[in-house]
Design a protein around this motif. Structure first.
Motif, short mmCIF file in Angstrom:
data_model
loop_
_atom_site.label_atom_id
_atom_site.label_comp_id
_atom_site.label_asym_id
_atom_site.label_seq_id
_atom_site.Cartn_x
_atom_site.Cartn_y
_atom_site.Cartn_z
N MET A 1 13.61 0.33 -13.95
CA MET A 1 13.79 -0.55 -12.81
C MET A 1 12.50 -0.75 -12.04
SD MET A 1 17.41 0.04 -11.12
CE MET A 1 18.88 0.26 -12.07
N LEU A 2 11.76 0.33 -11.80
CA LEU A 2 10.50 0.22 -11.10
C LEU A 2 9.60 -0.77 -11.84
CD1 LEU A 2 8.34 2.98 -9.56
CD2 LEU A 2 7.32 1.38 -11.13
N SER A 3 9.55 -0.65 -13.15
CA SER A 3 8.65 -1.49 -13.95
C SER A 3 8.99 -2.97 -13.80
CB SER A 3 8.69 -1.07 -15.41
OG SER A 3 10.00 -1.15 -15.93
N THR A 4 10.24 -3.33 -13.90
CA THR A 4 10.61 -4.75 -13.80
C THR A 4 10.45 -5.28 -12.39
OG1 THR A 4 12.95 -4.14 -13.57
CG2 THR A 4 12.19 -4.70 -15.76
N ARG A 5 10.73 -4.46 -11.41
CA ARG A 5 10.55 -4.90 -10.01
C ARG A 5 9.07 -5.08 -9.69
NH1 ARG A 5 14.92 -0.76 -8.08
NH2 ARG A 5 16.74 -1.92 -8.72
N LEU A 6 8.24 -4.18 -10.20
CA LEU A 6 6.80 -4.29 -9.97
C LEU A 6 6.28 -5.61 -10.55
CD1 LEU A 6 4.02 -3.28 -9.15
CD2 LEU A 6 3.98 -1.90 -11.24
N GLN A 17 -2.50 -8.81 -12.91
CA GLN A 17 -2.51 -7.35 -13.00
C GLN A 17 -3.86 -6.82 -12.53
OE1 GLN A 17 -1.50 -6.75 -17.13
NE2 GLN A 17 0.70 -6.67 -16.69
N GLU A 18 -4.92 -7.48 -12.93
CA GLU A 18 -6.26 -7.04 -12.56
C GLU A 18 -6.48 -7.16 -11.05
OE1 GLU A 18 -10.64 -8.59 -13.60
OE2 GLU A 18 -9.42 -8.05 -15.35
N GLN A 19 -6.02 -8.23 -10.45
CA GLN A 19 -6.17 -8.39 -9.00
C GLN A 19 -5.43 -7.30 -8.25
OE1 GLN A 19 -4.64 -12.42 -8.97
NE2 GLN A 19 -6.62 -13.24 -8.31
N LEU A 20 -4.20 -7.04 -8.66
CA LEU A 20 -3.42 -5.99 -8.00
C LEU A 20 -4.12 -4.65 -8.13
CD1 LEU A 20 -0.95 -4.89 -6.52
CD2 LEU A 20 0.23 -4.79 -8.74
N ALA A 21 -4.57 -4.34 -9.33
CA ALA A 21 -5.26 -3.07 -9.56
C ALA A 21 -6.48 -2.94 -8.66
CB ALA A 21 -5.66 -2.94 -11.02
N HIS A 22 -7.24 -4.00 -8.54
CA HIS A 22 -8.43 -3.97 -7.68
C HIS A 22 -8.05 -3.74 -6.21
CE1 HIS A 22 -12.35 -5.03 -6.06
NE2 HIS A 22 -11.75 -5.88 -5.27
N LEU A 23 -7.00 -4.41 -5.76
CA LEU A 23 -6.58 -4.29 -4.37
C LEU A 23 -6.06 -2.90 -4.00
CD1 LEU A 23 -4.82 -7.75 -3.94
CD2 LEU A 23 -6.95 -7.01 -2.85
N LEU A 49 0.24 6.10 -5.21
CA LEU A 49 -0.22 4.79 -5.66
C LEU A 49 0.83 3.72 -5.38
CD1 LEU A 49 -2.29 2.96 -7.02
CD2 LEU A 49 -1.32 3.65 -9.23
N MET A 50 2.10 4.08 -5.54
CA MET A 50 3.17 3.12 -5.26
C MET A 50 3.20 2.73 -3.78
SD MET A 50 4.43 2.00 -7.95
CE MET A 50 5.60 0.96 -7.10
N ILE A 51 2.82 3.64 -2.92
CA ILE A 51 2.73 3.31 -1.49
C ILE A 51 1.67 2.23 -1.28
CG2 ILE A 51 2.07 4.20 0.78
CD1 ILE A 51 3.36 6.89 -0.08
N LYS A 52 0.53 2.38 -1.94
CA LYS A 52 -0.54 1.38 -1.83
C LYS A 52 -0.09 0.04 -2.42
CE LYS A 52 -4.36 4.67 -2.17
NZ LYS A 52 -5.53 5.07 -2.99
N ILE A 53 0.55 0.09 -3.57
CA ILE A 53 1.03 -1.13 -4.22
C ILE A 53 2.04 -1.84 -3.32
CG2 ILE A 53 2.45 -1.97 -6.14
CD1 ILE A 53 1.01 0.12 -7.92
N ALA A 54 2.95 -1.09 -2.74
CA ALA A 54 3.95 -1.67 -1.85
C ALA A 54 3.30 -2.37 -0.66
CB ALA A 54 4.93 -0.60 -1.38
N ASP A 58 3.47 -6.26 0.07
CA ASP A 58 4.27 -6.47 1.28
C ASP A 58 5.77 -6.28 1.04
OD1 ASP A 58 4.78 -6.99 3.97
OD2 ASP A 58 5.02 -9.14 3.61
N VAL A 59 6.08 -5.13 0.43
CA VAL A 59 7.47 -4.72 0.25
C VAL A 59 7.58 -3.24 0.59
CG1 VAL A 59 8.00 -6.42 -1.55
CG2 VAL A 59 7.18 -4.17 -2.21
N PRO A 60 8.73 -2.78 1.02
CA PRO A 60 8.88 -1.34 1.27
C PRO A 60 8.84 -0.59 -0.07
CG PRO A 60 10.80 -2.55 2.08
CD PRO A 60 9.94 -3.52 1.36
N VAL A 61 8.25 0.57 -0.07
CA VAL A 61 8.18 1.36 -1.30
C VAL A 61 9.57 1.69 -1.83
CG1 VAL A 61 7.99 3.67 -0.27
CG2 VAL A 61 6.88 3.21 -2.44
N ALA A 62 10.55 1.78 -0.94
CA ALA A 62 11.94 2.06 -1.35
C ALA A 62 12.48 0.99 -2.28
CB ALA A 62 12.83 2.17 -0.12
#
Length: 84
Positions: A1-6, A17-23, A49-54, A58-62
């Motif tokens: 689920m995490l993978s598809t939501r990401l 993917q590259e832009q997100l990784a850089h950010l 890392l998921m906290i940073k990605i969230a 602009d989504v809650p990590v939950a």
């Protein structure tokens, strides 16, 4: 689920993917590969890392860890209404 939501939210935010990784501070040499592995469910990213990605997306990590899609959507809706 995490993978598809990401993957879905990254595409919604129109980031590669590259832009997100850089950010989120993933080193350039492995940037796209790591995000790809997370989106395919090969590896699960560390929680910090998921906290940073969230934050970047602009989504809650939950949202990423919700037990089902209905709960994930409720979390997103609450987040967007809270920002108003």
């Amino acid at each position: 689920m995490l993978s598809t939501r990401l993957k879905a939210i990254r595409k919604l935010r129109q980031l590669s993917q590259e832009q997100l990784a850089h950010l989120v501070g993933i080193e350039e040499a492995s940037a796209s590969t790591r995000i790809s592995q997370y989106e395919r469910g090969v590896h699960e990213p560390p929680y910090k890392l998921m906290i940073k990605i969230a934050k970047v997306l602009d989504v809650p990590v939950a949202y990423f860890y919700a037990d089902n899609d209905e709960l994930a959507e409720i979390i997103l809706k609450y987040h967007s209404e809270k920002k108003r």
